[in-house]
Design an enzyme around this catalytic site. Sequence first.
Site, PDB file in Angstrom:
ATOM      1  CG  HIS A 116      -1.884   1.139   1.259  1.00 41.99           C
ATOM      2  ND1 HIS A 116      -2.587   1.460   2.384  1.00 41.99           N
ATOM      3  CD2 HIS A 116      -2.229   2.069   0.341  1.00 41.99           C
ATOM      4  CE1 HIS A 116      -3.333   2.531   2.156  1.00 41.99           C
ATOM      5  NE2 HIS A 116      -3.127   2.923   0.921  1.00 41.99           N
TER       6      HIS A 116
ATOM      7  CG  HIS B 148      -0.027   6.461  -0.388  1.00 43.81           C
ATOM      8  ND1 HIS B 148      -0.780   7.588  -0.151  1.00 43.81           N
ATOM      9  CD2 HIS B 148      -0.862   5.408  -0.183  1.00 43.81           C
ATOM     10  CE1 HIS B 148      -2.013   7.241   0.183  1.00 43.81           C
ATOM     11  NE2 HIS B 148      -2.088   5.917   0.159  1.00 43.81           N
TER      12      HIS B 148
ATOM     13  CG  HIS C  21      -4.612   4.065  -3.522  1.00 38.57           C
ATOM     14  ND1 HIS C  21      -5.810   4.694  -3.227  1.00 38.57           N
ATOM     15  CD2 HIS C  21      -3.857   4.131  -2.400  1.00 38.57           C
ATOM     16  CE1 HIS C  21      -5.757   5.143  -1.986  1.00 38.57           C
ATOM     17  NE2 HIS C  21      -4.595   4.818  -1.463  1.00 38.57           N
TER      18      HIS C  21
ATOM     19  CG  ASN D  45      -7.177   3.214   1.021  1.00 34.92           C
ATOM     20  OD1 ASN D  45      -6.401   3.397   1.951  1.00 34.92           O
ATOM     21  ND2 ASN D  45      -8.335   3.857   0.921  1.00 34.92           N
TER      22      ASN D  45
ATOM     23  CB  ILE E  86      -7.781   8.788   1.380  1.00 34.49           C
ATOM     24  CG1 ILE E  86      -8.033   8.921   2.883  1.00 34.49           C
ATOM     25  CG2 ILE E  86      -8.347   7.494   0.839  1.00 34.49           C
ATOM     26  CD1 ILE E  86      -9.493   9.115   3.240  1.00 34.49           C
TER      27      ILE E  86
END
Length: 873
Positions: free
Chosen positions: A528, A533, A719, A723, A873
């Site tokens: 993740h 990110h 993502h 997530n 996020i």
Amino acid sequence: MDKLAEVFHFGPHHKSTSGEQKKTKGFVVLQKKNVLDLSDFSADILDDLSELIGKGVSFQLISTSQIDSSSGSGKFGEKALLQNWISTPERLVTGQTTYSIEFDWDSDFGPPGAVFITNSHHDEFFLNSLTLEVPDLGNVHFDCNSWVYPASTSNRGRIFFSNRSYLPANCPPALIKLRNEELISLRGEFNGMAETERKECDRVYDYDFYNDLGDPDKSVELSRPVLGGSQQFPYPRRGRTGRPPTKTDPATESRLSLDKSLDIYVPRDERFGHLKMSDFLAHALKSIVQFLVPELKSLFDPTPNEFDSFEDIMKLYSDGIKLPDNPILDAITSLIPLELIKEFLTTDGENLLKYPLPQVIATDEFAWRTDEEFARQMLAGVDPVVIQRLQSFPPRSKLDPEIYGCQISSINASHIQKYLDGLTVEQSLEHDRLFILDHHDVFMPYVNRINALPTPKIYASRTILFLKSDGTLRPVAIELSLPPTDQRRQSVQQVFTPAEEGAQGALWQLAKCYVAVNDSGYHQLISHWLKTHAVIEPFVIATNRQLSVMHPVYKLLSPHFRDTMNINALARQILINGGGILEATVFPGKYSMEMSAVAYKDWRFDEQGLPADLLKRGMLVVDSSMPYGLKLIIEDYPYAVDGLEIWFAVVSWVKEYLSLYYQNDDAVKSDAELQAWWTEIRNVGHGDKKDETWWYSMESVEEVEKAITTIIWIASALHAALNYGQYPYAGYMPDRPTVSRRLIPEEGSHEFSELVENPDLGILRTLSNQFQTTLGIALIEILSRHTTDEVYLGQRATSEWSDDKRVIEAFERFGTKLKEIEKNITERNQNANKLKNRSGPANVPYTLLYPSTSDLTHKGGLTGKGIPNSTAI
């Protein structure tokens, strides 16, 4: 006054009289600061006073066809002032205001390609768009979406270009200089801005190492290594803030205090938008640190701090936790927005901390315990990107045996033979029936260091699985390993096989828990954080530094970068920093981030696309007779099945879009901005990987297509898959525990007897305690929520993002394809009797790659589905 200001400062006036004089009407949509920042009550008053004394907001059109000989740029038209600033009302929900404006225009001026804006107000405003009604030319639209600061603050006005795209070679000569100088400004190359600490009004994109995670001035225990710029800890670059170094360690950047967390620098246009409920997110994160951490510690520390039964965990969702009465609680909750009070804390006068019921236990409270569900989540859970086809037996390690001992797996044929449905191990390998979840090599170098910390006790693990004839997986063996220590010269390898009763049954359940702990840590830190990110941020920075907003690749990628720098900056400040929430809730503790840096050593951009990743893991083979020319080894692999449909839809969209601008490979090679962009990504943004040979050379249209498709995949679908399933699964701690606090008890010990007599209690004494659990699920509840202004894949925030009808039509076809995929996913989920991995024993339908392109409700929340455009996020 710097070079850009010399060109832009109040813009030259040019009034052509040779052409026919006409009026051009326009409509400006913006949001005032006082609407977006309720704490700044003076902003509106001061801006109104500015209007009354004639200091308003002025606009000047810039020609695409006439060049001013003195500046070398397109001619500036007469100033036009924004009308009725004081009297025009805001929209109640969005805060947007639409103003009228009127320009003098003559036919010789030609089409306006840019607009120069001077804000003479006291405060900034957010400019959404400008639409012009140009005589004989129709509407010209400027999609701005940017903060415009006062000229007195920024020492310059602002240039915005129309929504027409140009490659550098095709850019109108009148706009070339403005185009280049805007990029120079964004790189901070005026007045030495590259070396200064950033201010809120700066629009500067630059790179730095991850040197801001530690806080050695506060405590030596909070020192953390710099990530990036070294062979030991290579890392992608992050956005530069320019803060001074710490007093204790010049290599470490000083940190902001907790109450200043929201002020961490990112370029202002990268901050969360108005309807993203930025305050909700940020205050929720802060409330965990400021309120929940001390409050929960004060609540739990005087108690055994343990769950005594699984029923105790269920009370988190049914009864909640009674927090002690405290005036601090009242003070803090009075500052938290209403949305947070409703969604995060149940403040019904009883001071209850209460959570929604996670999907994994919503239908069957005990299904998560089954071997089938344990295995199914490797294909359709929150981390479905790790499982591999086993290609040799027994598994082998790549670690140095001189350091870690013999690391050939101790799992042998006798351990697993009876679980292979009559096949031998060799036959199972030959027929692609054996798989592995391998958390051995990545964790083994850190096991002794982690186990020396006060709380966590972990193993390196290997889990072998067998593909049954009904398409489901059966775990057949788990190996838990420890490296040699000073006291123990040999490595330890324990093998556990399926059992349901007695001591072996208890040990099998406990072994599965250690695997889940490892997978949770790997998921958070590597799958993740690192692989979405962290790796995407250099692309965000390079795109803003090297590609003009007029560049077609910029327009294609910009929605996929929305809010990424902001969430990453907040993560560095609150989540992944030394002593932050992640270290408190995930087993590697203070080694968390450096472990992700070690994992980055094996990262390759060309393996991040879905087909390449599946091929690398042996989960896919080339087969020309199959759709897309590819065949999944496990046909019912929900993440891969849905993902491949998404992937090839993106491939088609990107290919069609780029074909409108790049007719041949020479157009790619001669695109100076594109080449500078790719060079900077390789040499700076991912600079620790610059010498790798696998980077695309970026000399063909095909390579541009591959690169951009991969970027969009990482930022959106990958993502989303990693997530938004966090709370549906990990919201129930026993299913996805993040900490194991003791090793397997030795036979004959009190702990072993306790495990055999009461397996549930033995498991709970091993896994996350009450404090770790409540803090962890509080975090992932926030991070698993979609925001109310979510823009999903196949959607755009505005319908006028391009003036090219061909582009809009191609994008509509992309959206139509995604809606077809939504129907396909729904149909597959309804066929759960045949496709058993779609829902499994826990009855959680796989919807994490359901695009939600058709969703225009803007409701947000814990939906467990939807692919936002960006890693936001």
